[in-house]
Design a protein around this motif. Structure first.
Motif, PDB file in Angstrom:
ATOM      1  N   GLN A 102       0.816  -1.212   0.000  1.00  0.00           N
ATOM      2  CA  GLN A 102       0.000   0.000   0.000  1.00  0.00           C
ATOM      3  C   GLN A 102       0.858   1.275   0.000  1.00  0.00           C
ATOM      4  O   GLN A 102       0.785   2.100   0.898  1.00  0.00           O
ATOM      5  CB  GLN A 102      -0.941   0.003   1.212  1.00  0.00           C
ATOM      6  N   LEU A 103       1.677   1.388  -1.050  1.00  0.00           N
ATOM      7  CA  LEU A 103       2.546   2.551  -1.202  1.00  0.00           C
ATOM      8  C   LEU A 103       2.213   3.329  -2.471  1.00  0.00           C
ATOM      9  O   LEU A 103       1.795   2.736  -3.474  1.00  0.00           O
ATOM     10  CB  LEU A 103       4.017   2.122  -1.284  1.00  0.00           C
ATOM     11  N   SER A 104       2.408   4.638  -2.417  1.00  0.00           N
ATOM     12  CA  SER A 104       2.336   5.450  -3.633  1.00  0.00           C
ATOM     13  C   SER A 104       3.750   5.952  -3.928  1.00  0.00           C
ATOM     14  O   SER A 104       4.477   6.368  -3.021  1.00  0.00           O
ATOM     15  CB  SER A 104       1.390   6.640  -3.447  1.00  0.00           C
ATOM     16  N   TYR A 128       0.962   2.126  -6.054  1.00  0.00           N
ATOM     17  CA  TYR A 128       0.358   3.090  -6.973  1.00  0.00           C
ATOM     18  C   TYR A 128       1.469   3.984  -7.509  1.00  0.00           C
ATOM     19  O   TYR A 128       2.198   4.609  -6.736  1.00  0.00           O
ATOM     20  CB  TYR A 128      -0.705   3.925  -6.261  1.00  0.00           C
ATOM     21  N   LEU A 129       1.601   4.019  -8.823  1.00  0.00           N
ATOM     22  CA  LEU A 129       2.731   4.708  -9.437  1.00  0.00           C
ATOM     23  C   LEU A 129       2.270   5.940 -10.213  1.00  0.00           C
ATOM     24  O   LEU A 129       1.315   5.882 -10.982  1.00  0.00           O
ATOM     25  CB  LEU A 129       3.460   3.747 -10.380  1.00  0.00           C
ATOM     26  N   MET A 147      -4.414  12.129  -2.102  1.00  0.00           N
ATOM     27  CA  MET A 147      -5.720  11.512  -2.382  1.00  0.00           C
ATOM     28  C   MET A 147      -5.707  10.021  -2.059  1.00  0.00           C
ATOM     29  O   MET A 147      -6.664   9.498  -1.476  1.00  0.00           O
ATOM     30  CB  MET A 147      -6.095  11.736  -3.856  1.00  0.00           C
ATOM     31  N   LEU A 148      -4.641   9.327  -2.431  1.00  0.00           N
ATOM     32  CA  LEU A 148      -4.551   7.893  -2.135  1.00  0.00           C
ATOM     33  C   LEU A 148      -4.508   7.646  -0.634  1.00  0.00           C
ATOM     34  O   LEU A 148      -5.110   6.685  -0.124  1.00  0.00           O
ATOM     35  CB  LEU A 148      -3.297   7.311  -2.808  1.00  0.00           C
ATOM     36  N   TRP A 149      -3.818   8.514   0.096  1.00  0.00           N
ATOM     37  CA  TRP A 149      -3.742   8.405   1.547  1.00  0.00           C
ATOM     38  C   TRP A 149      -5.109   8.632   2.178  1.00  0.00           C
ATOM     39  O   TRP A 149      -5.538   7.862   3.048  1.00  0.00           O
ATOM     40  CB  TRP A 149      -2.719   9.404   2.071  1.00  0.00           C
ATOM     41  N   GLU A 150      -5.806   9.661   1.760  1.00  0.00           N
ATOM     42  CA  GLU A 150      -7.113   9.999   2.323  1.00  0.00           C
ATOM     43  C   GLU A 150      -8.165   8.946   1.986  1.00  0.00           C
ATOM     44  O   GLU A 150      -9.116   8.747   2.744  1.00  0.00           O
ATOM     45  CB  GLU A 150      -7.561  11.367   1.821  1.00  0.00           C
ATOM     46  N   LYS A 153      -6.073   3.968   0.650  1.00  0.00           N
ATOM     47  CA  LYS A 153      -5.458   2.998  -0.253  1.00  0.00           C
ATOM     48  C   LYS A 153      -3.964   2.811   0.016  1.00  0.00           C
ATOM     49  O   LYS A 153      -3.371   1.841  -0.443  1.00  0.00           O
ATOM     50  CB  LYS A 153      -5.667   3.430  -1.707  1.00  0.00           C
ATOM     51  N   THR A 154      -3.361   3.763   0.733  1.00  0.00           N
ATOM     52  CA  THR A 154      -1.923   3.668   0.990  1.00  0.00           C
ATOM     53  C   THR A 154      -1.618   3.889   2.464  1.00  0.00           C
ATOM     54  O   THR A 154      -2.376   4.542   3.184  1.00  0.00           O
ATOM     55  CB  THR A 154      -1.137   4.718   0.167  1.00  0.00           C
ATOM     56  N   CYS A 155      -0.488   3.313   2.886  1.00  0.00           N
ATOM     57  CA  CYS A 155      -0.003   3.521   4.247  1.00  0.00           C
ATOM     58  C   CYS A 155       1.182   4.482   4.278  1.00  0.00           C
ATOM     59  O   CYS A 155       1.701   4.800   5.351  1.00  0.00           O
ATOM     60  CB  CYS A 155       0.425   2.178   4.851  1.00  0.00           C
ATOM     61  N   GLY A 156       1.645   4.908   3.105  1.00  0.00           N
ATOM     62  CA  GLY A 156       2.772   5.823   3.036  1.00  0.00           C
ATOM     63  C   GLY A 156       3.130   6.122   1.598  1.00  0.00           C
ATOM     64  O   GLY A 156       2.528   5.580   0.660  1.00  0.00           O
TER      65      GLY A 156
END
Length: 433
Positions: A102-104, A128-129, A147-150, A153-156
């Motif tokens: 769960q990283l961007s 997510y790239l 946006m991915l954090w909110e 979808k991601t933890c960092g």
């Protein structure tokens, strides 16, 4: 002592300078940090006159600098590789107890992340790239990670930019900076050291520019004597201005023939000015402007090479500026995406008799060979010669026809990669035994 301008984020710039200064390089480093990588062009414009080499600390500022300077001769490539990405992955694992989950990530290409994951033997579908380029803004990158954090979808996040790193930190998102590693900086410094040595060798070479003006075959209305004298003064003013920019000495040899003595380093450093002044002459005088530059370790060698380059310019359809280097190689469109480098000698080519039969010069033959080498292909059409070698279409067709009749090239098919007209024949050179 050479001056090196280091461009990048504040932290990266000071990191590079701190490491580089311990290597005892024959260079003075100046820090030129930016807030956004888009400022790279403005920084180069403001400081190019005081810098010998540029040291962009990231892939985007490097790309912007290369596009602006139209050459990478004075650029030191410092590229992020897997080492930097691995360092960021380890930081994520250490600080958050997660690893590639769960990283961007923002990156210049998907390939870099794929290669790193492959070498780690890990397949992750939770990454997510965001692929960025020179037009991407820092606000876009911050929004992507935020946006991915909110959305949960991601933890960092992992970012390549210090400004994005700082912005995400301020809003409480766990973020890790994908920054250049010590090994990458040290490798770039080795490249810098080699370029300094090469530049010193080049700078000591003599550079000579020969410019001749020939009448255009056309009906020319009579020119009043005073008008002609004013024109001669304007031409001389442009040439003196060019000499000043390249620290040269201007001499006039006969009517409409000028020689400027300088150094290779000064000419190459100010080549955009050389090209600009020659263009000014073309616009001012109703004459063909024939220009050639020669390099050599002695004035005689440089002048002989300049004369040869001048002859190439005379025989070129658009009278392009040519350069002949000390080793005999010839350069067209120096510093341009169309740059072509080839030799004037007959190397790995058919016999002189075969070329004579085809009525093709060694220069033309080697230009085509150099073009194919640059394009990374062995196939070509008449359109390729027209577009890349600045030939008229009928001249390109004549060359192809003559080479075919002499058995030097063969037709291997037809190309359909064009919108209109008949398919174009595709040729390749026949292997010489």
């Amino acid at each position: 002592m050479f001056t090196v301008g280091v461009i990048g984020s504040t932290t990266s710039v000071h990191k590079v300078i701190s490491l580089a200064q311990n290597l005892n390089l024959k260079a003075h480093f100046i820090a030129l940090p930016y807030k956004s990588f888009q400022e790279t062009k403005q920084i180069i414009q403001a400081h190019d006159h005081e810098v010998d080499f540029w040291f962009p600390t990231g892939q985007l500022p490097y790309a912007i600098a290369k596009e602006y300077l139209q050459t990478d001769d004075y650029l030191i490539p410092i590229q992020n590789n897997e080492a930097s990405l691995y360092k960021a992955f380890l930081e994520v694992a250490h600080h958050s107890n997660i690893f590639l989950q769960q990283l961007s990530i923002d990156e210049l290409s998907k390939q870099a992340v794929d290669d790193a994951l492959t070498q780690l033997n890990i397949a992750s579908s939770q990454i997510y790239l965001k692929i960025y380029d020179t037009k991407t803004t820092l606000a876009e990158l911050v929004t992507f990670h935020k946006m991915l954090w909110e959305e949960g979808k991601t933890c960092g996040a992992i970012t390549s930019f210090e400004a994005v790193y700082t912005a995400l930190q301020q809003i409480g998102i766990p973020v890790y900076w994908y920054s250049i590693s010590h090994s990458e900086i040290l490798h770039a410094c080795k490249v810098l050291e080699e370029k300094i040595k090469t530049s010193f060798f080049k700078d000591t070479q003599i550079g000579i520019c020969i410019i001749t003006m020939e009448e255009i075959e056309a009906e020319i209305s009579p020119i009043r004597p005073y008008t002609q004298q004013y024109l001669a003064l304007q031409i001389k003013e442009i040439l003196i201005n060019l000499s000043e920019h390249i620290d040269g000495f201007l001499t006039e040899q006969g009517e409409h023939r000028y020689i400027i003595f300088s150094t290779r380093g000064a000419i190459e450093k100010n080549f955009s000015i050389v090209r600009q002044k020659i263009q000014e002459l073309k616009l001012l005088a109703n004459k063909h402007i024939i220009a050639g530059i020669g390099y050599g370790e002695t004035a005689l060698a440089a002048e002989m090479n300049a004369a040869t380059a001048n002859q190439h310019s005379r025989h070129h359809e658009q009278h392009e500026l040519f350069i002949m280097q000390e080793d005999g190689t010839i350069v067209e469109h120096f510093g341009h995406s169309r740059e072509l480098v080839y030799t004037n000698k007959l190397l790995n080519t058919p016999s002189l008799e075969a070329l004579k039969e085809a009525n093709i010069s060694m220069r033309t033959y080697n230009r085509i060979q150099a073009l194919l080498l640059k394009l990374g292909t062995e196939h070509f059409t008449t359109l390729d010669l027209t577009n890349h070698l600045a030939m008229e279409n009928r001249n390109a067709r004549r060359i192809v026809t003559n080479l075919s009749k002499a058995g030097l090239i063969e037709c291997v098919g037809e190309s359909t990669h064009h919108a209109k007209g008949r398919p174009r024949k595709v040729y390749r050179f026949v292997s010489q035994k």
